[in-house]
Design a protein around this motif. Structure first.
Motif: not given
Length: 329
Positions: A95-106
């Motif tokens: 997979g992609d060599y990255k980590e992430g964090y999702y923040i959407g509409v609360e």
């Protein structure tokens, strides 16, 4: 076969330019050419941008055990570990060599809307661990959406539509706007062996606003069908956004505007970026615009709701949550 040697040149759109027609002309040329352009003078201060990057870094520097407590749930909110995404399965060995964090509409759980895909409460690090973190990210989400709506007005004019076409309640007035923090570790990519920071892909939605640090890594391929493919670096822009069109806008424009392949190739340096993905409301029907079709250019795509389209694209991109062991939902 592919080659990647040069940096591409992108048009710059200033949101402070009083000459709207000049902005429309520059943007239209960019959308026909590569679907990528810079946006400057957007009204978000450099001090605040620096603060958002600093808070993002604080999260990714937490122990893995802390980050995994916030593992991405079924609403695509929270932490995505290294190798969670595989954006180019035909060419990637991992997979992609990255980590992430999702923040959407609360959207609170007691709101009926929270049952819809991509809506619901966000996952947040505790105040004890990261004080101010939520406050900073929610402010950035609001500011980035404001900028996106300003860009969408110029896009609408470039498509010979009313300026507020995309800003109606059924579109960006009730949008599925998602902020994604990204961290690339100090890996060295090797495209010939299928190793990438992020595999080649086009974005799913309407537009993406990307803020990056000063480490070069983003590449675009203006002609995905060329043999060999030619990949060009996109230079970071201090204080501005790199903006690109998503597949939904290509569908809307009947392929007049481009949703271009892009990827991230790492040179061993750590890299941070912040992406803001802007899509219309769940029930918005994406169909070829009247201004973009004719007898000689009939619609190339069938109508589809935004929610159905996004759900399928996310499903195709992410690893199964159960592979991380805790099944957190």
């Amino acid at each position: 076969m592919e080659s990647s040697t040069s940096r591409t040149r992108l048009n710059c759109i200033s949101l402070a330019d009083p000459d709207t027609q000049r902005s429309v002309a520059l943007l239209k040329q960019a959308c026909l050419d590569s679907g990528f352009f810079y946006v400057l003078d957007h009204g978000i201060s450099q001090e605040f941008m620096d603060e958002v990057f600093a808070e993002s870094k604080k999260f990714f520097e937490l122990p893995n055990s802390e980050k995994m407590k916030l593992l991405r749930n079924e609403k695509n909110r929270g932490y995505t570990p290294m190798l969670d995404e595989i954006l180019d399965p035909e060419n990637q060995v991992n997979g992609d060599y990255k980590e992430g964090y999702y923040i959407g509409v609360e959207v609170p759980t007691d709101d009926p809307q929270s049952n819809r895909p991509f809506y619901g409460p966000n996952q947040w690090p505790s105040e004890e661990v990261l004080p101010k973190w939520r406050e900073v990210m929610e402010q950035y989400h609001r500011e980035a959406l404001r900028v996106a709506k300003s860009v969408a007005r110029i896009i609408a004019l470039a498509l010979n539509l009313d300026a507020d076409f995309f800003d109606r309640p059924e579109m960006l007035g009730d949008s599925i706007a998602t902020l994604r923090l990204l961290h690339y570790e100090g890996q060295v990519s090797n495209p010939s062996k299928g190793v990438y920071g992020a595999g080649a892909h086009s974005d799913y939605g309407l537009i993406t606003l990307l803020a990056t640090d000063d480490v070069v890594g983003l590449q675009i391929c203006k002609d995905r069908n060329a043999q060999p493919q030619v990949w060009e670096y996109v230079a970071p822009v201090k204080g501005g956004f790199i903006v690109n069109l998503g597949d939904m806008l290509e569908r809307w424009s009947n392929s007049l505007f481009r949703s271009t392949l892009h990827r991230v190739v790492l040179d061993g340096r750590e890299r941070y970026s912040i992406a803001f993905f802007v899509e219309p409301s769940h029930d918005c029907v994406v169909e070829c615009l009247p201004t973009c079709k004719s007898e000689t250019n009939p619609p190339k795509f069938p109508p589809i709701t935004c929610s159905a389209y996004l759900s399928q694209r996310y499903k195709d991109t992410h690893a199964d949550l159960s592979t991380y062991g805790n099944g957190k939902a």
